[in-house]
Write a protein that holds these residues in place. Structure first.
Motif, PDB file in Angstrom:
ATOM      1  N   PHE A  44       0.815  -1.218   0.000  1.00  0.00           N
ATOM      2  CA  PHE A  44       0.000   0.000   0.000  1.00  0.00           C
ATOM      3  C   PHE A  44       0.847   1.266   0.000  1.00  0.00           C
ATOM      4  N   ASN A  45       1.861   1.347   0.862  1.00  0.00           N
ATOM      5  CA  ASN A  45       2.666   2.569   0.920  1.00  0.00           C
ATOM      6  C   ASN A  45       3.524   2.754  -0.327  1.00  0.00           C
ATOM      7  N   LYS A  46       3.937   1.652  -0.940  1.00  0.00           N
ATOM      8  CA  LYS A  46       4.641   1.769  -2.215  1.00  0.00           C
ATOM      9  C   LYS A  46       3.689   2.328  -3.278  1.00  0.00           C
ATOM     10  N   SER A  47       2.438   1.894  -3.228  1.00  0.00           N
ATOM     11  CA  SER A  47       1.442   2.403  -4.168  1.00  0.00           C
ATOM     12  C   SER A  47       1.223   3.897  -3.961  1.00  0.00           C
ATOM     13  N   LEU A  48       1.071   4.298  -2.715  1.00  0.00           N
ATOM     14  CA  LEU A  48       0.854   5.706  -2.399  1.00  0.00           C
ATOM     15  C   LEU A  48       2.051   6.553  -2.827  1.00  0.00           C
TER      16      LEU A  48
ATOM     17  N   THR B  96      -5.486   8.755  -7.929  1.00  0.00           N
ATOM     18  CA  THR B  96      -6.487   7.907  -7.268  1.00  0.00           C
ATOM     19  C   THR B  96      -5.978   6.487  -7.080  1.00  0.00           C
ATOM     20  N   ILE B  97      -6.252   5.939  -5.897  1.00  0.00           N
ATOM     21  CA  ILE B  97      -6.062   4.518  -5.630  1.00  0.00           C
ATOM     22  C   ILE B  97      -7.441   3.899  -5.434  1.00  0.00           C
ATOM     23  N   VAL B  98      -7.748   2.868  -6.200  1.00  0.00           N
ATOM     24  CA  VAL B  98      -8.968   2.083  -5.986  1.00  0.00           C
ATOM     25  C   VAL B  98      -8.546   0.741  -5.417  1.00  0.00           C
ATOM     26  N   THR B  99      -9.173   0.348  -4.330  1.00  0.00           N
ATOM     27  CA  THR B  99      -8.772  -0.882  -3.662  1.00  0.00           C
ATOM     28  C   THR B  99      -9.944  -1.831  -3.471  1.00  0.00           C
ATOM     29  N   PHE B 100      -9.682  -3.105  -3.640  1.00  0.00           N
ATOM     30  CA  PHE B 100     -10.642  -4.175  -3.320  1.00  0.00           C
ATOM     31  C   PHE B 100      -9.820  -5.424  -3.050  1.00  0.00           C
ATOM     32  N   GLY B 101     -10.279  -6.258  -2.176  1.00  0.00           N
ATOM     33  CA  GLY B 101      -9.544  -7.477  -1.859  1.00  0.00           C
ATOM     34  C   GLY B 101      -8.250  -7.159  -1.138  1.00  0.00           C
TER      35      GLY B 101
ATOM     36  N   PHE C  90      -0.707  12.161   2.910  1.00  0.00           N
ATOM     37  CA  PHE C  90      -1.875  11.841   2.092  1.00  0.00           C
ATOM     38  C   PHE C  90      -2.683  13.088   1.762  1.00  0.00           C
ATOM     39  N   PHE C  91      -2.985  13.901   2.786  1.00  0.00           N
ATOM     40  CA  PHE C  91      -3.842  15.045   2.456  1.00  0.00           C
ATOM     41  C   PHE C  91      -3.090  16.170   1.775  1.00  0.00           C
ATOM     42  N   TYR C  92      -1.792  16.301   2.011  1.00  0.00           N
ATOM     43  CA  TYR C  92      -1.030  17.290   1.261  1.00  0.00           C
ATOM     44  C   TYR C  92      -0.927  16.890  -0.212  1.00  0.00           C
ATOM     45  N   GLY C  93      -0.903  15.590  -0.480  1.00  0.00           N
ATOM     46  CA  GLY C  93      -0.854  15.124  -1.857  1.00  0.00           C
ATOM     47  C   GLY C  93      -2.199  15.147  -2.555  1.00  0.00           C
ATOM     48  N   GLN C  94      -3.278  15.448  -1.805  1.00  0.00           N
ATOM     49  CA  GLN C  94      -4.620  15.533  -2.386  1.00  0.00           C
ATOM     50  C   GLN C  94      -5.029  14.233  -3.080  1.00  0.00           C
ATOM     51  N   TYR C  95      -4.630  13.105  -2.471  1.00  0.00           N
ATOM     52  CA  TYR C  95      -4.922  11.809  -3.085  1.00  0.00           C
ATOM     53  C   TYR C  95      -6.378  11.403  -2.870  1.00  0.00           C
ATOM     54  N   ASN C  96      -6.856  10.521  -3.735  1.00  0.00           N
ATOM     55  CA  ASN C  96      -8.186   9.934  -3.605  1.00  0.00           C
ATOM     56  C   ASN C  96      -8.024   8.445  -3.322  1.00  0.00           C
ATOM     57  N   LEU C  97      -8.654   7.964  -2.266  1.00  0.00           N
ATOM     58  CA  LEU C  97      -8.637   6.544  -1.931  1.00  0.00           C
ATOM     59  C   LEU C  97     -10.069   6.035  -1.958  1.00  0.00           C
ATOM     60  N   LEU C  98     -10.350   5.100  -2.885  1.00  0.00           N
ATOM     61  CA  LEU C  98     -11.711   4.629  -3.109  1.00  0.00           C
ATOM     62  C   LEU C  98     -11.787   3.118  -2.954  1.00  0.00           C
ATOM     63  N   GLY C  99     -12.820   2.656  -2.270  1.00  0.00           N
ATOM     64  CA  GLY C  99     -13.091   1.233  -2.201  1.00  0.00           C
ATOM     65  C   GLY C  99     -14.004   0.811  -3.341  1.00  0.00           C
ATOM     66  N   SER C 100     -13.959  -0.480  -3.681  1.00  0.00           N
ATOM     67  CA  SER C 100     -14.831  -0.995  -4.725  1.00  0.00           C
ATOM     68  C   SER C 100     -15.189  -2.437  -4.408  1.00  0.00           C
ATOM     69  N   THR C 101     -16.377  -2.840  -4.791  1.00  0.00           N
ATOM     70  CA  THR C 101     -16.844  -4.211  -4.567  1.00  0.00           C
ATOM     71  C   THR C 101     -17.627  -4.682  -5.781  1.00  0.00           C
TER      72      THR C 101
END
Length: 331
Positions: free
Chosen positions: A236-240, A248-253, A267-278
């Motif tokens: 996860f941190n390598k992804s970030l 944007t990071i979309v995560t599932f599983g 995270f918030f200084y980078g203005q990243y988006n973290l989204l779950g999906s199912t």
């Protein structure tokens, strides 16, 4: 009917092939003669994590293709002889921000598709895409739908953008690769396996690197707009660290630990988006079927097992040997 069943013992030791009763269909139901059933990591989770020795017999399996054998008196959408696929989602018809209360997936808690017959209501079936064989269609629904929602509904991937797929090899990620290339996106993949890196490049990936190397160094000249994170704590941190600011990071599983720790200030200084999906809704499933038909996309079918080879099939996916989808040919 013959079926792959889990009962009496925990884990893979509880699997067997045995005769199971066929239930009578209601006026609103359809009985499908299963041709091919697709295997997913979820099936492994069902028999290794959830199902206990004292639970009743369960037929796993969420995906299937087949032919309609019998329809109830109120069924209007299908007739005997129609070639169909099973929608693995139960109770999620229209697209929405998240699955509705009561959403379930075929194969738990009720019987699934690893059997000679599968019975469901007509709104949980769709017509088999004409360009796919029964083997290809049988492994399609769960993984192809999950990839479609993650990339397009949640990730809003567009032509010209770059998407990164760490841990390439799963059925979902091979669909993500094919979808992204179909719309003209750039694709970066990672794998610990050199052979999987090469297979991904052969499928059209633009760049393949090792999961274990320094991603920031390897991707110094790249701009990653969207990253599909399915590994969990291990990456996860390598992804970030490689997603562009505002990306944007979309995560599932999660194939490693579920819980992750990251620097919230970064995270918030980078203005990243973290989204779950199912997985996805029936509406998205139909959109996905139209998309793959328009682009003539086929599943990456890695290996086909017979029902009697159930143990080898479960061990194969447990050891992550697959590049793409695994099928269980019922007929």
């Amino acid at each position: 009917m013959r079926a792959i069943v889990h009962e009496e013992k925990e884990g893979l030791e509880g699997l067997k092939v045995k005769e199971m009763p066929e239930r009578q269909i209601s006026d609103n139901e359809v009985r499908v003669k299963v041709h091919t059933a697709g295997m997913n990591r979820r099936d492994l989770a069902v028999v290794t994590k959830r199902h206990k020795a004292d639970d009743p017999a369960l037929i796993p399996g969420s995906d299937a293709s087949g032919i309609v054998e019998t329809v109830g008196g109120n069924v209007t959408k299908f007739q005997p002889g129609d070639e169909v696929i099973v929608n693995p989602g139960l109770g999620w018809q229209e697209n929405s921000d998240a699955p509705p209360e009561g959403f379930e997936i075929v194969g738990l808690p009720d019987h699934g598709t690893f059997a000679e017959y599968y019975t469901c209501t007509e709104d949980h079936l769709e017509r088999k895409p004409e360009h796919l064989s029964f083997e290809e269609a049988g492994v399609l629904p769960l993984a192809a739908l999950t990839a479609y929602r993650a990339l397009f509904t949640r990730g809003n991937l567009e032509a010209g953008q770059t998407v990164m797929l760490p841990g390439i090899g799963s059925g979902v990620l091979t669909f993500c690769l094919k979808y992204a290339k179909a719309i003209g996106a750039r694709v970066i993949v990672t794998s610990r396996s050199e052979s999987k890196q090469k297979e991904a490049l052969n499928l059209g990936a633009d760049l393949a690197i090792s999961t274990e190397e320094d991603w920031q160094e390897a991707l110094a000249s790249e701009q990653v707009d969207l990253l599909i994170e399915t590994i969990g704590n291990a990456t996860f941190n390598k992804s970030l660290g490689v997603v562009r600011k505002g990306g944007t990071i979309v995560t599932f599983g999660s194939t490693t630990e579920d819980e992750v720790t990251f620097n919230i200030r970064q995270f918030f200084y980078g203005q990243y988006n973290l989204l779950g999906s199912t997985m996805g809704s029936a509406e998205e499933l139909r959109e996905m079927l139209g998309f793959i038909s328009d682009h003539k996309i086929k599943p990456q079918l890695d290996k086909i097992f017979t029902m009697d080879q159930y143990k080898e099939a479960f061990e194969y996916i447990q050891e992550s040997k697959n590049f793409g989808k695994i099928a269980i040919k019922v007929r």
